[in-house]
Design an enzyme around this catalytic site. Structure first.
Site, mmCIF file in Angstrom:
data_model
loop_
_atom_site.group_PDB
_atom_site.id
_atom_site.type_symbol
_atom_site.label_atom_id
_atom_site.label_comp_id
_atom_site.label_asym_id
_atom_site.label_seq_id
_atom_site.Cartn_x
_atom_site.Cartn_y
_atom_site.Cartn_z
ATOM 1 C CD GLU A 1 -4.054 0.206 9.389
ATOM 2 O OE1 GLU A 1 -3.429 -0.529 9.006
ATOM 3 O OE2 GLU A 1 -4.380 0.501 7.910
ATOM 4 C CG ASP B 1 -4.086 7.971 7.169
ATOM 5 O OD1 ASP B 1 -5.342 8.075 6.390
ATOM 6 O OD2 ASP B 1 -3.753 7.312 7.488
ATOM 7 C CD GLU C 1 -3.327 0.703 1.969
ATOM 8 O OE1 GLU C 1 -3.418 -0.210 2.839
ATOM 9 O OE2 GLU C 1 -4.220 2.080 2.616
HETATM 10 C C1 RAM Z 1 -6.400 1.770 4.864
HETATM 11 C C2 RAM Z 1 -5.310 2.474 6.293
HETATM 12 C C3 RAM Z 1 -5.441 4.441 5.798
HETATM 13 C C4 RAM Z 1 -6.973 4.914 6.079
HETATM 14 C C5 RAM Z 1 -7.604 4.360 4.716
HETATM 15 C C6 RAM Z 1 -8.971 4.568 4.870
HETATM 16 O O1 RAM Z 1 -6.061 2.299 3.907
HETATM 17 O O2 RAM Z 1 -6.001 2.431 6.884
HETATM 18 O O3 RAM Z 1 -4.544 4.746 6.795
HETATM 19 O O4 RAM Z 1 -6.278 5.942 5.510
HETATM 20 O O5 RAM Z 1 -7.657 2.888 5.253
#
Ligand code: RAM
Length: 902
Positions: A755, A476, A469
């Site tokens: 996260e 964020d 990713e």
């Molecule tokens: C995931 C991650 C990222 C967030 C998105 C919506 O990819 O948690 O940080 O911003 O979702």
């Protein structure tokens, strides 16, 4: 009095500036108190020597009566492409003293005009199969310089990533150049002073290219070649000779290309290097390149080239592993003791053709085995094949991994802790702040916040550095920006990134989820087309606003204005005359607390449906907040009509919000912490219900005994509680060690921010492999509150750049001290309190040319001393009064030691 720390566009002695009037900043150092600048004078010349010669100056500001010491715009003769300008400054203070002229500094302009580019785009002239990773191209040329070199500057960029060497030596420590931008519209070029690397006589220039973001794997569905299939190079070196003539070395059809030792290099999947294939001499003169391929000239043009504005990515630290482990599965694993982003460097021996393979992981599983499931498809695999001629040293250069643990396989020799090292790689933003307090776990949290920052600021702010990713998620970044700015100088980093918002914003003003936008179709989620999510898209306004507030940078507001306005107008259009922004997909309070964990602690709410905050509520709250920012920004920029429009809009959104989401007794329709936090923080609750709403927030925290917020609620949670008169409840959340809390991860051994609140669950198992980054800065946004409320170093939002700031600590019985240091545009600020049963002490440092409003807990001025002397006898301290159990003072620059008996 001295003038120091001269910066041009935030940097000391930058080269390659874009066409603009560069802004100059300096700091004043003076032992005296209460020093401010009354006037300044700047002199600029094209050589250091000419600074002494009035007639040679290209700008002499003369004495300007002004207290401005940051962002003073160059106002001299028109600047030329590639021109270098030296400058010096002197100041006069309010004591009528005049400083010496400062030590000189310089800046150098980049290339302004398309026809400054004499080089041609070249591509290797051999065939490649674009369907998978292919060997890195090597490109070279030799040239002969006949005269004495006065100065040489290289201008370069590529499709992909490049590493440049001259005469066998790397030219720069910068990595991942030319960086990641929305390449079709904006491709950065770098400028390097290469005077020292060239010689009169034979020279060789060599480039290695990597796939990078350009054609490597990117985004999560195995996509590659997002920007193109072929790597290409554009480079020119301008050599100025001592006799006044000049020469250009450019990429053209005389260059040679070949493949070499790098068999593949990919950001997600890693690098493969066969040391038998490389030649040490390939980038030196007299190398025989007869069997190399030629190059193909390409017409990519230079219209999308922009000079590099950001912060270079570099290796900033090298760390030794702390342990060598044989896992239960029998695998050899090294533990760095810290989750980092970067790679491993090793020095090992092998026979020709022997191989070593390294894999990277953030955690071990509950059994102690190497765990990579959360990397999803990212292989994070580096392979090296030995040359077989003694000790060989290797580190990759076109990949990065997020890892604490390294698994070594395929290698038959012995490896000790001394043979491998972790190399920490990130955008090298100078350290700006330090936070510390008497609680070791909170200090570890602060460390984790900074490590999260280091791990996720790699040319763009990413959400995770390890899985397939690593994208520039806007939400964020927005929530973390104030914390980032406390910890590191982030102005240039964001300035560069925000330009890609302009590039990738949709015609209708909507802003993508990620920037650079590589998931336009919503990334296959089926949720939306990947645009317009509340709290994410708002980054378009909030980040420039943060940069303005922290650094006083009005230019970022000017440059981003149309983009910010575009986003605002999009929300206006979408919400229509209902003033509710409820028409598109929102992530909402992403990854907030969910019901099914409550049984871990026999919490009373088993069966609770989760802290799901109505997304329309969140979106309308953000709509209101952003509209307020737009009103302020338009006012600052003198755009009165816009300011009036946004001012008129705000009450309408507020009424709509209140009608739709607040009951008459101050309950929000989503009775969640996030809902109250947003409504309180953004000023959406009717005055007569504010206390009630705050009480409901507190009741909810007490009811659960923990926070329940996600990405949008968490950043402002402690601040909202503190501002509502409940700092002790905020502290209760800070010190909570049980899930969900900040210290929960710390007690689970986290060395970065996770996260998910429960990346590792209380029972030791992991969160869903689909989304479980152990290095994600979002929840680290609490760092802003650590600095601004725990230690008390607070921006005064009415005066940007800490020209005036607050020292407003909230001491708690749980702590004996807290301390924040911060290097502002004006110099060093300190807020350091200590307490015991009898006294409260506060040490403060206020930089010259600024002032601070101090709030000290207490009720009696007669108990307050500074440097041992009753405060009312100290001339430089102005007593402002008494409010809410706090003694209010105003002070100018200097060091102060306050002490108040309790
Ligand atoms: C995931 C991650 C990222 C967030 C998105 C919506 O990819 O948690 O940080 O911003 O979702």
């Amino acid at each position: 009095m001295k003038v120091t720390n001269l910066k041009t566009e935030y940097k000391s002695n930058p080269v390659g500036l874009k066409a603009c009037s560069p802004r100059l900043s300096w700091e004043i150092v003076d032992e005296k108190r209460n020093v401010s600048q009354n006037a300044y004078q700047v002199k600029c010349a094209t050589s250091k020597l000419d600074l002494q010669n009035e007639s040679k100056l290209i700008w002499n500001s003369g004495r300007i009566d002004s207290d401005q010491s940051i962002h003073v715009e160059y106002g001299g003769r028109e600047l030329q492409s590639g021109q270098r300008v030296y400058w010096t400054v002197k100041v006069w203070n309010n004591y009528k003293e005049e400083s010496e002229w400062s030590a000189s500094a310089f800046w150098e302009m980049g290339l302004f005009n398309d026809d400054d580019w004499k080089a041609q785009w070249i591509e290797p002239a051999y065939k490649e199969d674009p369907s998978d990773s292919t060997p890195s191209p090597y490109l070279r040329k030799e040239f002969h310089l006949k005269k004495n070199i006065k100065k040489a500057a290289a201008y370069l960029t590529c499709h992909g990533l490049y590493e440049l060497s001259l005469n066998g030596e790397k030219v720069s420590e910068d990595l991942f150049t030319p960086g990641w931008t929305s390449y079709e519209q904006r491709l950065q070029y770098q400028t390097y002073d290469v005077t020292e690397q060239l010689i009169s006589g034979k020279n060789a220039i060599g480039f290695v290219l990597g796939d990078g973001w350009y054609r490597g794997y990117l985004v999560w569905q195995g996509n590659k070649n997002l920007y193109g299939e072929k790597l290409a190079l554009l480079c020119q070196i301008r050599i100025d000779y001592e006799d006044g003539s000049h020469e250009m070395i450019v990429t053209d059809d005389s260059w040679k290309s070949n493949t070499g030792a790098i068999l593949k290099s990919d950001i997600y999947h890693g690098e493969t290097y066969d040391a038998r294939l490389g030649s040490e001499a390939w980038n030196k003169p007299d190398f025989d390149d007869q069997n190399w391929f030629g190059v193909t000239i390409k017409e990519y043009g230079v219209a999308n080239l922009v000079s590099s504005e950001g912060v270079p990515v570099r290796i900033t630290e090298t760390i030794k592993p702390i342990e060598k482990i044989i896992t239960p599965k029998g695998e050899l694993v090294f533990d760095l003791g810290q989750n980092i982003v970067g790679w491993v460097r090793f020095r090992l021996k092998g026979n020709a053709g022997d191989q070593i393979t390294l894999h990277h992981a953030e955690v071990l599983d509950p059994e102690g085995n190497f765990y990579t499931d959360n990397l999803r498809a990212a292989k994070a695999e580096d392979t090296y094949i030995f040359r077989g001629d003694g000790v060989e040293e290797f580190e990759p250069r076109f990949t990065f991994h997020g890892f604490r643990f390294v698994r070594v396989s395929d290698y038959s020799g012995d490896i000790s802790l001394d043979d491998i090292e972790g190399r920490v790689v990130h955008s090298d933003m100078p350290l700006a702040g330090e936070f510390e307090c008497s609680d070791p776990l909170v200090n570890r949290l602060q460390k984790n916040i900074d490590w999260g920052l280091r791990g996720n600021f790699l040319d763009v702010p990413t959400d995770c550095p390890q899985r397939d990713e690593r994208l520039g998620w806007t939400g964020d970044a927005q929530i973390f920006a104030p914390t980032a700015c406390f910890n590191r100088d982030a102005a240039s980093f964001y300035t560069k990134w925000m330009k890609d918002y302009i590039a990738d914003q949709r015609e209708d003003g909507s802003v993508p989820w990620v920037v650079p936008n590589v998931i336009e179709d919503g990334g296959g989620t089926g949720w939306s087309d990947g645009f317009g999510a509340t709290g994410w898209a708002d980054a378009a306004v909030i980040i420039p606003w943060t940069v303005y507030q922290v650094y006083g940078d009005q230019r970022i507001l000017e440059e981003q204005y149309e983009s910010m306005k575009g986003w605002e107008e999009y929300m206006i259009k979408e919400s229509g005359d209902r003033y509710l922004y409820d028409t598109v997909f929102h992530f909402g309070d992403w990854l907030s607390f969910a019901e099914y964990y409550s049984y871990y602690y026999n919490a009373p709410d088993y069966g609770y449906a989760g802290a799901n905050t109505d997304k329309d509520l969140v979106a309308t709250a953000y709509f209101y907040y952003t509209t307020g920012l737009m009103q302020q920004i338009a006012t600052i920029l003198g755009k009165a009509a816009d300011a009036d429009r946004y001012a008129a809009l705000r009450p309408k959104i507020k009424v709509a919000f209140q009608t739709e989401f607040i009951t008459q007794t101050g309950r929000l329709t989503s009775n969640t912490q996030a809902a109250y936090v947003l409504a309180l923080s953004f000023g959406l609750i009717p005055d007569n219900l504010v206390a009630k709403a705050a009480k409901r927030l507190v009741d909810d925290v007490n009811h659960f005994g923990h926070l329940t917020t996600g990405f949008l609620g968490t950043p402002m949670l402690c601040q909202a509680l503190t501002d509502s008169g409940y700092p002790e409840i905020a502290y209760k959340l800070l010190f909570n060690k049980r899930y969900p809390s900040w210290l929960y991860a710390v007690t689970k051994g986290a060395t970065t921010i996770w996260e998910r609140w429960d990346g590792i669950k209380p029972d030791g198992s992991f969160q869903d492999v689909g989304m479980n980054s152990f290095n994600h800065y979002a929840y680290g946004a609490v760092g802003e509150w650590l600095y601004s409320s725990v230690a008390g170093l607070k921006l005064d939002t009415s005066v940007p750049a800490y020209k005036q700031f607050k020292i407003k600590p909230y001491p708690t019985e749980e702590l004996t001290f807290a301390k924040a240091k911060y290097h502002s545009m004006y110099g060093e600020i300190l807020s350091h309190w200590e307490q015991d049963d009898d006294t409260f002490k506060l040490n403060v440092k206020v930089p010259a040319n600024t002032k601070a409003l101090i709030e000290i807990p207490g009720s009696d001025f007669s108990k307050l001393k500074e440097g041992g002397i009753p405060v009312d006898q100290i001339q430089e301290v102005e007593i402002m009064g008494f409010e809410d159990g706090k003694l209010l003072l105003e002070i100018g620059s200097g060091d102060y030691k306050f002490e108040c008996s309790k």
